[in-house]
Design a protein around this motif. Structure first.
Motif, mmCIF file in Angstrom:
data_model
loop_
_atom_site.group_PDB
_atom_site.id
_atom_site.type_symbol
_atom_site.label_atom_id
_atom_site.label_comp_id
_atom_site.label_asym_id
_atom_site.label_seq_id
_atom_site.Cartn_x
_atom_site.Cartn_y
_atom_site.Cartn_z
ATOM 1 N N SER A 145 32.990 52.325 -13.708
ATOM 2 C CA SER A 145 33.400 53.729 -13.726
ATOM 3 C C SER A 145 32.388 54.702 -13.147
ATOM 4 N N MET A 146 31.108 54.547 -13.459
ATOM 5 C CA MET A 146 30.127 55.560 -13.080
ATOM 6 C C MET A 146 30.007 55.791 -11.576
ATOM 7 N N PRO A 147 30.138 54.778 -10.711
ATOM 8 C CA PRO A 147 30.083 55.071 -9.281
ATOM 9 C C PRO A 147 31.228 55.973 -8.799
ATOM 10 N N LEU A 148 32.247 56.148 -9.621
ATOM 11 C CA LEU A 148 33.350 57.054 -9.275
ATOM 12 C C LEU A 148 33.088 58.481 -9.746
ATOM 13 N N VAL A 149 32.042 58.677 -10.551
ATOM 14 C CA VAL A 149 31.728 59.991 -11.103
ATOM 15 C C VAL A 149 30.914 60.791 -10.087
ATOM 16 N N ARG B 124 41.424 47.823 -8.147
ATOM 17 C CA ARG B 124 40.368 47.857 -9.144
ATOM 18 C C ARG B 124 39.483 49.067 -8.891
ATOM 19 N N ALA B 125 38.850 49.530 -9.931
ATOM 20 C CA ALA B 125 37.968 50.692 -9.800
ATOM 21 C C ALA B 125 36.864 50.438 -8.798
ATOM 22 N N ASP B 126 36.280 49.229 -8.808
ATOM 23 C CA ASP B 126 35.149 48.972 -7.923
ATOM 24 C C ASP B 126 35.540 48.931 -6.448
ATOM 25 N N GLU B 127 36.828 48.819 -6.161
ATOM 26 C CA GLU B 127 37.278 48.865 -4.780
ATOM 27 C C GLU B 127 37.199 50.280 -4.200
ATOM 28 N N LEU B 128 37.059 51.266 -5.066
ATOM 29 C CA LEU B 128 36.943 52.654 -4.620
ATOM 30 C C LEU B 128 35.500 53.129 -4.557
ATOM 31 N N HIS B 129 34.560 52.286 -4.963
ATOM 32 C CA HIS B 129 33.158 52.682 -4.940
ATOM 33 C C HIS B 129 32.732 53.039 -3.518
ATOM 34 N N GLY B 130 32.051 54.172 -3.382
ATOM 35 C CA GLY B 130 31.597 54.606 -2.079
ATOM 36 C C GLY B 130 32.662 55.307 -1.262
ATOM 37 N N ARG B 131 33.909 55.322 -1.759
ATOM 38 C CA ARG B 131 35.011 55.946 -1.029
ATOM 39 C C ARG B 131 35.560 57.175 -1.723
ATOM 40 N N ARG B 132 35.555 57.162 -3.053
ATOM 41 C CA ARG B 132 36.133 58.266 -3.815
ATOM 42 C C ARG B 132 35.210 58.630 -4.970
#
Length: 232
Positions: free
Chosen positions: A145-149, A117-125
């Motif tokens: 989405s925005m935490p990935l931007v 899931r996208a939120d699993e990448l928050h803070g990492r990518r």
């Protein structure tokens, strides 16, 4: 392949797009990744519109496609724009398996497939551009989405004609979440299907690692079979 494809895509990329279109129309349908009714309009409704998106993304950027599904728009972006480094983010195994098979078959060195899931990448990518197509309404899409931007990056999401209503529904949250005012831009108006709309959102302040989001739909959390949805 419609004649408009030669106007949207570079000639040397068309053979790869034809292979991908054939895969969607065959394996994609057989494996339930795209509906059979979409096959006659694969180019007009899907590939050309995603190609129009490729025309509004800057050069040499990293791109994440959230909820990539069968690869729309992420795979089209990667095929049309070999200068982009595209990460396809998709939680379902059967879809990531298909995406990996297409990436290998087309020898796309600029694509990474991530199951999750996208939120699993928050803070990492983080990425220069985060895109998606028909994934979720803004009240859920923005927190995913925005935490990935990246700080200087932007969300460039393909949305439907009701995007203005969606924007209005979360109008009280833009400033609170540190987001700049959104921009709605039509693209591909001269295409057979009339094109589509993109929503562009950038950070007004420092990017947040996470945004508040409501609970996920029960069917997504439980793993139960989902009702049919718009093909991706």
């Amino acid at each position: 392949m419609p004649p408009e494809a030669r106007r949207v895509f570079a000639a040397e990329r068309l053979p790869l797009l034809e292979v991908y279109a054939t895969s969607l129309a065959t394996a994609g349908v057989e494996r339930g990744l795209i509906g059979p009714r979409e096959v006659p309009r694969l180019w007009a409704r899907h590939l050309l519109n995603c190609g129009a998106l490729a025309g509004v993304i800057g050069a040499d950027l990293t791109v994440a496609d959230v909820g990539s599904g069968a690869g729309l728009p992420g795979l089209v972006l990667a095929i049309a724009r070999p200068d982009l480094r595209v990460t396809l983010i998709e939680p379902l195994l059967r879809r990531t398996t298909y995406l990996s098979e297409v990436v290998d078959a087309l020898d796309l060195a600029n694509v990474e497939v991530v199951r999750g899931r996208a939120d699993e990448l928050h803070g990492r990518r983080t990425f220069d551009v985060v895109t998606s197509r028909a994934v979720a309404p803004l009240e859920r899409l923005l927190p995913w989405s925005m935490p990935l931007v990246a700080r200087e990056g932007e969300l460039v999401a393909m949305k439907g004609s009701s995007v203005a209503d969606e924007v209005e529904s979360v109008a009280d949250r833009w400033a609170r979440w540190g987001l700049a005012s959104p921009r709605i831009e039509p693209i591909g108006a001269d295409l057979p299907d009339g094109g589509t709309v993109v929503l562009r959102v950038a950070w007004a302040g420092a990017p947040l690692v996470s945004l508040p989001v409501g609970p996920r739909p029960r069917r997504a959390a439980s793993g139960r079979s989902r009702r049919p949805r718009r093909p991706r």
